[in-house]
Structures are given as structure tokens and as C-alpha cells.
Design a protein around this motif. Structure first.
Motif, PDB file in Angstrom:
ATOM      1  N   TRP A 264      -6.933 -17.174  21.498  1.00 57.02           N
ATOM      2  CA  TRP A 264      -7.734 -16.085  20.874  1.00 57.02           C
ATOM      3  C   TRP A 264      -7.159 -15.462  19.642  1.00 57.02           C
ATOM      4  CZ3 TRP A 264     -12.608 -16.768  22.560  1.00 57.02           C
ATOM      5  CH2 TRP A 264     -12.791 -17.112  23.885  1.00 57.02           C
ATOM      6  N   ARG A 265      -5.966 -15.264  19.723  1.00 52.52           N
ATOM      7  CA  ARG A 265      -5.569 -14.666  18.519  1.00 52.52           C
ATOM      8  C   ARG A 265      -5.201 -15.279  17.236  1.00 52.52           C
ATOM      9  NH1 ARG A 265       0.031 -11.096  20.841  1.00 52.52           N
ATOM     10  NH2 ARG A 265      -1.191  -9.878  22.259  1.00 52.52           N
ATOM     11  N   ALA A 266      -4.956 -16.618  17.592  1.00 60.01           N
ATOM     12  CA  ALA A 266      -4.950 -17.791  16.301  1.00 60.01           C
ATOM     13  C   ALA A 266      -6.361 -18.191  15.963  1.00 60.01           C
ATOM     14  CB  ALA A 266      -4.068 -18.918  16.929  1.00 60.01           C
ATOM     15  N   GLY A 267      -7.344 -18.038  16.919  1.00 58.27           N
ATOM     16  CA  GLY A 267      -8.624 -18.440  16.902  1.00 58.27           C
ATOM     17  C   GLY A 267      -8.569 -19.938  16.836  1.00 58.27           C
TER      18      GLY A 267
ATOM     19  N   LEU B 251     -12.036 -21.913  16.405  1.00 56.74           N
ATOM     20  CA  LEU B 251     -13.039 -21.097  17.306  1.00 56.74           C
ATOM     21  C   LEU B 251     -13.976 -20.547  16.436  1.00 56.74           C
ATOM     22  CD1 LEU B 251     -11.075 -19.785  20.305  1.00 56.74           C
ATOM     23  CD2 LEU B 251     -12.830 -21.396  20.448  1.00 56.74           C
ATOM     24  N   LEU B 252     -15.019 -21.200  16.145  1.00 57.30           N
ATOM     25  CA  LEU B 252     -16.262 -20.884  15.418  1.00 57.30           C
ATOM     26  C   LEU B 252     -16.890 -19.516  16.070  1.00 57.30           C
ATOM     27  CD1 LEU B 252     -17.636 -24.193  14.422  1.00 57.30           C
ATOM     28  CD2 LEU B 252     -16.051 -22.844  12.877  1.00 57.30           C
TER      29      LEU B 252
ATOM     30  N   LYS C 162     -18.291 -16.553  20.770  1.00 55.11           N
ATOM     31  CA  LYS C 162     -19.044 -15.960  21.605  1.00 55.11           C
ATOM     32  C   LYS C 162     -19.504 -16.233  23.161  1.00 55.11           C
ATOM     33  CE  LYS C 162     -23.523 -12.831  20.906  1.00 55.11           C
ATOM     34  NZ  LYS C 162     -24.436 -12.903  19.819  1.00 55.11           N
ATOM     35  N   ALA C 163     -19.995 -17.557  22.928  1.00 56.01           N
ATOM     36  CA  ALA C 163     -20.559 -18.284  24.096  1.00 56.01           C
ATOM     37  C   ALA C 163     -19.488 -18.410  25.183  1.00 56.01           C
ATOM     38  CB  ALA C 163     -20.991 -19.560  23.773  1.00 56.01           C
ATOM     39  N   LEU C 164     -18.174 -18.794  24.833  1.00 58.63           N
ATOM     40  CA  LEU C 164     -17.046 -18.938  25.514  1.00 58.63           C
ATOM     41  C   LEU C 164     -16.759 -17.423  26.260  1.00 58.63           C
ATOM     42  CD1 LEU C 164     -14.675 -21.610  23.830  1.00 58.63           C
ATOM     43  CD2 LEU C 164     -16.196 -21.852  25.907  1.00 58.63           C
TER      44      LEU C 164
END
Length: 406
Positions: free
Chosen positions: A272-275, A292-293, A298-300
Motif C-alpha cells: 500500500w505504501r509503494a502503491g 494499484l490504480l 478502493k475496491a480492494l
């Protein structure tokens, strides 16, 4: 040696909390707890350890004792036994998630291999280096051919090309041409093994003719982007497993992932930090990082926060809705996709996870993306594997089509 664990009131409270996090309704929890307490009373009266009896076989013994001869055969008793089985299975799943050591719910029975098939497996592993997945197909093919010979009361040493042709013709009446070609390749390997080890005097492998099959003889099945959006909009995220299914379909459509790639995603693969999201391509066995678009993230997040079952011991991202909380299968993904396609009013007979992968690829090529870039994204070893999508990239084809003379 560890002493047997006794379930106490603290365990019961923890299990109730686990069930609530797993979205079990209050009425279901009350019914489940009723059967759990009855089962523990049954074990206490017989001086049995409830944790050792918490298996499918142990629960069957308990339900037989509960029914007795008076209630045997009644529909109400059958329904009660099913409810008891569900309740105690849910109890076992919760205790296992809490770290309580329990015997396996069911003993997995692995079919025994005959000495011949076992020797064939060892040969394929040692000399051909085949994967376990390929070995499953090899074993099925060998067993099928040996069974075909047994039906004709003929030993393998007396097999002829007539037997081989009859086996292939019979197979062709049940499966598609591609499956027949794959099976012929596997059967050829088995016949070579039989000849090299002296079990078969004739060289039947060289005489086995498989049907000609071109992977690109039929264009891949794709969906227009508006139909992909209709399927996404048909997924209700207000009830489970809507958030899970929405996230899965979004991954398929956004990144062109296959079902196996989605199922292989683990919790630790989401940075999540690196996206970024790490995915391993099964075709090349190479890990890649995908951004991570925002819509995917948002969905995940919604699925992980509000819907994913509380199974900390399972690191797979997408799990079943109901207990036992195990990773979902590719068959489940295919079933859910067809369900939502029907809700969206789209013919769903042949839609699967790969339809979204094909749609993603053709849409990228339609937008002007380089075929080599799309090939790398999809995880193809060669750009020729991706060139088939050019045949369904309608916008690009219209741009290069010659005018029709009047």
C-alpha cells in the motif's frame, strides 16, 4: 507431548466473536451454539475428548446417536443432522483459526497408483522434468488408455495401433480438438516409456497421429468495453460476496490478469505504501509489479475492510464467503462471472475469466499500444502469441483496410 486441550468458556466467547466477524446472522449463531453444546454434552457422557471427535466421522457418530432408531428416516431428523454438521464444522473452523490443534475434518484420500503408473511418473519427473500439473494429465491419459485396453481384455504388451486409434476416436466424441491433441501428446510420451522400458515391443508412439490444431484458427472471444462495464455495474456490493466479486472482475478487466494470477495474489503482495501489487505470471513464472490504480485500490480496500472473512492463517487474498474459509477456485470465478453476465442481460454461456483478458488486450491494441508492450503486460513469451488479438482490434483493422471498389 502436548496434553489434550479442553474447550472452555473463553474459547466459546472467542468463537462467537469469530462467527460475528464472518457475517453469520444472530439466528444462525444461536442455532450453531445449541448444537455445539449438545455435542459437548454427548462427549462428556461418553468420556470422550470433544476436540478429538471434532471430525466428519465423529459428527456422523454423534448425529446417529441423536437420531436413534425412532427418528431414523424422518425428514426433520435429516434436516437437523445437516444443521448439526454445519454447526460443528463451523466450530472446528473457528477453533483452527484460533490456533487450536484439531484432527483433519476429512482425511484426504489420494488415489493409489499402480506400480506401472508410478514407474511412469518417476520416469517423467527424472528424465523429462515435467511439472506436477502436467503429470496429472499424463497420469489421467495413461489410466484412460490402460482402462480402454482392459475393456477389450487385452494386456498392454499386445497393444496395437488399432487400439490407439480406437482410443483417440472415442476421446474425440467427448472433448474438443485441442484437448484431443493434448491427450495425444501425453499418450505418445506414455507409449515411448513403455517401449523404452521393454514393456511394449512395438513402436506405437511414432504411428500416433494427433488432429492438426492451430491456436489462432479461431479468434479469441472478447467483450465490448460497454459490456464489461455492464457486468461490473450488475455486481451489488451491498451484500457478500459482492465486494469480493467486484474486486476480482475489476482486476481481470483492468490489468488483463488470468484467473490463476488473481487466485495467486496474497495479502503480502499488496504494497500500500509503494502503491503496487505483485503478481506472478504462471506462463513465464516471473513476478511483475503493477500499479494499484485508484479504482482497484478502493475496491480492494472495501473488500478487506468490510467483507473478507477473519481467516488470518490463510494468506490468499480472495476467500470463500462461507466456512471453511479457503481460497476460491477458478471454477467459482467462472460461475460468478456468468451469473453477473446474466444479470446484465449478456449471453453468458461461454463467458469466463479469459474473456476479460482478451477484451483488455484487444482494447489496448485498438488504442494504439505496441504489440510487444501488450505482450509483456500479458506475460507472453513471444509477441506472436499476442498478435492474435490484432484480429479482433476492430478500430485498428478499419484504419488499414483497403476501400471496397464500387
Amino acid at each position: 507431548m502436548n496434553e489434550p486441550l479442553t474447550i472452555n468458556a473463553d474459547h466459546e466467547s472467542a468463537v462467537l466473536a469469530f462467527w460475528r466477524k464472518g457475517h453469520l446472522s444472530s439466528g444462525t449463531i444461536v442455532n450453531y451454539l445449541h448444537w455445539v453444546r449438545r455435542f459437548r454434552t454427548y462427549c462428556d457422557k461418553r468420556k470422550l475428548l470433544d476436540t478429538e471427535c471434532l471430525t466428519a466421522a465423529g459428527v456422523r457418530r454423534f448425529t446417529r446417536a441423536y437420531k436413534g432408531p425412532r427418528l431414523s428416516g424422518r425428514r426433520s431428523a435429516r434436516n437437523s443432522c445437516n444443521l448439526a454438521n454445519n454447526a460443528l464444522h463451523a466450530w472446528a473452523c473457528a477453533l483452527t483459526a484460533m490456533g487450536v490443534l484439531l484432527p483433519p475434518w476429512r482425511d484426504k484420500k489420494v488415489p493409489a497408483l499402480s506400480p506401472l503408473v508410478k514407474a511412469y511418473c518417476d520416469y517423467r519427473r527424472t528424465h523429462n522434468g515435467v511439472s506436477e500439473r502436467t503429470l496429472v494429465r499424463d497420469v489421467d491419459t495413461a489410466r484412460g488408455f490402460l482402462g480402454h485396453l482392459r475393456d477389450g481384455t487385452k494386456p498392454i504388451a499386445r497393444a496395437t495401433l488399432t487400439d490407439v486409434d480406437a482410443f483417440v476416436r472415442k476421446l474425440a466424441t467427448r472433448v474438443c480438438k485441442r484437448t484431443v491433441a493434448d491427450t495425444c501428446s501425453s499418450l505418445r510420451a506414455f507409449l515411448r516409456f513403455m517401449q523404452m522400458t521393454g514393456r511394449l515391443p512395438a513402436d506405437l508412439a511414432s504411428g500416433l497421429i494427433a488432429p492438426r490444431y492451430r491456436p489462432d484458427e479461431r479468434p479469441p472471444r472478447t467483450l465490448p468495453w460497454r459490456e464489461v462495464q455492464q457486468i461490473l455495474h450488475s455486481i451489488s456490493r451491498s451484500e457478500a460476496p459482492g465486494k469480493r466479486d467486484y474486486a476480482i472482475v475489476l482486476l481481470l478487466a483492468t490489468y488483463g490478469l488470468g484467473a490463476a494470477e488473481v487466485l495467486a495474489i496474497r495479502l503480502q503482495d499488496l504494497d500500500w505504501r509503494a502503491g503496487v501489487m505483485r503478481v506472478r505470471r504462471p506462463k513465464t513464472n516471473m513476478p511483475i509489479e503493477l500499479p494499484l490504480l485508484p479504482a482497484v485500490s478502493k475496491a480492494l480496500t472495501a473488500y478487506l475492510r468490510w467483507e473478507r472473512p477473519p481467516a488470518r492463517s490463510v494468506d490468499s487474498l480472495f476467500l470463500r464467503k462461507n466456512m471453511p474459509y479457503e481460497p476460491i477456485t477458478s471454477a467459482a470465478i467462472r460461475y460468478r462471472i456468468r451469473h453477473y453476465a446474466r444479470l446484465a442481460g449478456i449471453p453468458a454461456k461461454v463467458i469466463g475469466a479469459h474473456a476479460f483478458r482478451h477484451s483488455h488486450a484487444s482494447r489496448q491494441i485498438d488504442s494504439g499500444a505496441n504489440v510487444k508492450v501488450v505482450s509483456d503486460i500479458l506475460g507472453h513469451r513471444s509477441s506472436s502469441s499476442t498478435s492474435v488479438y490484432v484480429r479482433v482490434a476492430l478500430k485498428r483493422l478499419r484504419g488499414v483496410a483497403l476501400p471496397v471498389p464500387r
